[in-house]
Design an enzyme around this catalytic site. Structure first.
Site, PDB file in Angstrom:
ATOM      1  N   ALA A   1       3.748  -1.061   0.596  1.00  0.00           N
ATOM      2  CA  ALA A   1       4.377  -2.313   0.741  1.00  0.00           C
ATOM      3  C   ALA A   1       3.835  -3.356   1.632  1.00  0.00           C
ATOM      4  CB  ALA A   1       5.875  -2.179   1.266  1.00  0.00           C
TER       5      ALA A   1
ATOM      6  N   ASN B   1      -5.465   4.453  -7.503  1.00  0.00           N
ATOM      7  CA  ASN B   1      -5.210   3.589  -6.512  1.00  0.00           C
ATOM      8  C   ASN B   1      -3.846   3.752  -5.937  1.00  0.00           C
ATOM      9  OD1 ASN B   1      -4.598   2.122  -8.831  1.00  0.00           O
ATOM     10  ND2 ASN B   1      -4.172   0.385  -8.042  1.00  0.00           N
TER      11      ASN B   1
ATOM     12  N   CYS C   1     -14.787  -1.454  -1.653  1.00  0.00           N
ATOM     13  CA  CYS C   1     -15.301  -0.152  -2.687  1.00  0.00           C
ATOM     14  C   CYS C   1     -16.753  -0.369  -2.714  1.00  0.00           C
ATOM     15  CB  CYS C   1     -14.331  -0.068  -3.882  1.00  0.00           C
ATOM     16  SG  CYS C   1     -12.645   0.399  -3.401  1.00  0.00           S
TER      17      CYS C   1
ATOM     18  N   GLU D   1     -11.654   4.129  -6.151  1.00  0.00           N
ATOM     19  CA  GLU D   1     -13.019   4.459  -5.580  1.00  0.00           C
ATOM     20  C   GLU D   1     -13.100   5.309  -4.283  1.00  0.00           C
ATOM     21  OE1 GLU D   1     -13.395   0.457  -7.610  1.00  0.00           O
ATOM     22  OE2 GLU D   1     -11.928   1.807  -6.610  1.00  0.00           O
TER      23      GLU D   1
END
Length: 152
Positions: free
Chosen positions: A65, A61, A109, A74
């Site tokens: 911000a 991942n 995902c 994924e």
């Protein structure tokens, strides 16, 4: 639709009981997790997908911000595969670390996996431990029954 027929049944297995190729996929996801960019949540996730021809793509991942433009592990792995011409997968592993629970893919995902699941395929969910202890063995269709897609 898949008419409710599931090829895979959800279950918890010991990591040591899995096929060596599935263990390797989970270990690849654990390795990918180490590269996660998570300065806001400190919640690192790794994923790995095996294509039908056996090539493995991993991802982690990457936060931002502004939150919304972040990418889950994924989706990173799938995007890497698709960008290299691979769109058919045979299995997926997702790892994160929460002390008391396993962490399956988020809803976005799950839908992203469904996009590339012409056929159901297994999804292995484990804690990022070396080695993992318990593994949730599930599948794309079990994670998102009747997901948004055009079933053939």
């Amino acid at each position: 639709m898949n008419n409710g027929a599931h090829k895979y049944v959800d279950c918890i297995k010991k990591f040591s009981e899995l096929d060596p190729a599935d263990c390797e996929l989970i270990e690849t996801a654990i390795s990918a997790r180490k590269f996660a960019y998570v300065p806001y949540s400190n919640f690192a996730v790794g994923a790995a997908l095996r294509t039908k021809c056996g090539k493995v793509f991993s991802g982690c991942n990457v936060e931002n911000a502004a939150f919304t433009p972040g990418a889950c592990a994924e989706r990173t792995a799938i995007s890497k595969a698709v960008s290299e011409g691979y769109k058919e997968f045979e299995s997926c592993a997702v790892v994160a670390y929460q002390k008391d629970t396993l962490t399956p893919p988020c809803g976005v995902c799950r839908q992203f996996l469904m996009e590339f699941a012409a056929e159901d395929f297994p999804v292995y969910v484990a804690r990022a431990e070396d080695p993992p202890n318990e593994v949730l063995c599930t599948s794309v269709y079990n994670l998102l029954p009747n997901g948004f897609r055009n079933f053939k």
